[in-house]
Write an enzyme that holds these catalytic residues in place. Structure first.
Site, PDB file in Angstrom:
ATOM      1  N   CYS A 149      17.471  23.474  55.653  1.00 30.71           N
ATOM      2  CA  CYS A 149      17.480  23.868  54.238  1.00 30.71           C
ATOM      3  C   CYS A 149      16.127  24.502  54.003  1.00 30.71           C
ATOM      4  O   CYS A 149      15.094  23.932  54.397  1.00 30.71           O
ATOM      5  CB  CYS A 149      17.664  22.646  53.347  1.00 30.71           C
TER       6      CYS A 149
ATOM      7  N   CYS B  65      19.345  30.770  52.262  1.00 31.43           N
ATOM      8  CA  CYS B  65      19.853  29.470  51.802  1.00 31.43           C
ATOM      9  C   CYS B  65      20.990  29.065  52.738  1.00 31.43           C
ATOM     10  O   CYS B  65      22.006  29.760  52.819  1.00 31.43           O
ATOM     11  CB  CYS B  65      20.375  29.623  50.373  1.00 31.43           C
TER      12      CYS B  65
HETATM   13  N1  DGL Z   1      17.536  26.064  49.894  1.00 28.32           N
HETATM   14  C1  DGL Z   1      18.887  25.763  50.088  1.00 28.32           C
HETATM   15  C2  DGL Z   1      19.315  25.685  51.556  1.00 28.32           C
HETATM   16  O1  DGL Z   1      18.708  26.301  52.396  1.00 28.32           O
HETATM   17  C3  DGL Z   1      19.613  24.788  49.225  1.00 28.32           C
HETATM   18  C4  DGL Z   1      18.926  23.869  48.303  1.00 28.32           C
HETATM   19  C5  DGL Z   1      19.834  23.378  47.185  1.00 28.32           C
HETATM   20  O2  DGL Z   1      19.956  24.121  46.227  1.00 28.32           O
HETATM   21  O3  DGL Z   1      20.413  22.288  47.305  1.00 28.32           O
HETATM   22  O4  DGL Z   1      20.286  25.052  51.880  1.00 28.32           O
END
Ligand code: DGL
Length: 260
Positions: A180, A70
């Protein structure tokens, strides 16, 4: 011992999906913080608290490394986590350098969540790699909501992306960075909206490479049958309907895996 993958939601499955291919003899724990997703539109303090909670839980699961799959959690909390815990913690940040290295002449569009775009870590990254000022940043928070409800190719997704990309002359860009992990699910939809020469760049392969390097360094690679345990915010996922949901995401990742 197991390798943990952590994300605010199901975006991190895209990193796990790659790791499953590269490391067929490892045992994985996947933690999606489904109670608190999305992170990208919350405050840094809130996200830091969620990440702390997830780490405290994962550390009870006999893990030998944690991949923060993430970009948002990495941006906000990875430093604190590394200070607090003495195990390898592999973070992710938008692969802007990789995208610039592909070309070095055309512009690069980095997409991410609002927290990641506004974060200090992003500024440090851009100052370090973007000497020619070729990078533009674009937050796409709604893609996280769409991904969480398995809406990948609807008219609403296309309209949203078209609207967001309309501010840029895409012919001037050579690469789109998926900063993301939730954005990987939209590669086919995005492909349809992009000039054919546009490259998609994500950090999945680089992150898994770093994980392997860290484990090798510690002689911590295993030779076991691959297994995966899934957790939603600390609850073991065991209901058939929920496991089927995860299966659909992994199938979708199979579909978009080769697109770049
Ligand atoms: N999947 C996450 C990232 O790589 C964040 C998504 C979220 O919860 O806003 O930033």
């Amino acid at each position: 011992m197991k390798i943990a993958f952590f994300d605010s939601g199901i975006g991190g499955l895209s990193v796990l999906h790659h790791a499953m291919r590269v490391l067929p003899h490892e045992q994985f724990v996947f933690y999606a913080d489904e109670d608190h997703v999305p992170y990208g539109v919350k405050t840094q303090e809130e996200v830091r608290g969620f990440v702390q909670e997830a780490f405290d839980f994962l550390l009870t699961r006999d893990v030998k490394a944690i991949v923060v799959a993430c970009n948002t959690a990495t941006s906000v909390a990875v430093k604190d986590m590394r200070r607090r815990y003495d195990i390898p913690i592999i973070g992710m940040e938008p692969a802007a350098k990789k995208a610039l290295d592909l070309d070095g002449e055309h512009r690069v569009l980095v997409t991410a969540t609002p927290i990641t775009v506004k974060g200090k870590k992003m500024k440090v990254l851009i100052d370090r790699v973007d000497k020619e000022h070729l990078v533009d940043l674009l937050p796409l928070p709604r893609l996280v909501e769409f991904a969480e409800r398995e809406e990948f190719e609807s008219q609403a997704v296309t309209d949203y992306l078209q609207q967001e990309f309309s501010a840029f002359d895409l012919a001037e860009y050579s690469a789109l960075v998926l900063g993301c992990t939730h954005f990987n699910y939209f590669k086919d939809t995005m492909r349809r909206l992009m000039p054919p020469a546009m490259h998609f760049v994500d950090g999945n392969a680089g992150t898994v490479r770093e994980l392997v390097r860290r484990l090798k360094e510690r002689h911590a690679l295993e030779d076991l049958p691959q297994t995966i345990e899934y957790y939603y915010s600390g609850r073991l996922v065991r209901e058939e309907a929920e496991l089927q949901r995860i299966g659909r995401y992994l199938k979708r990742l199979d579909k978009v895996y080769e697109l770049n």
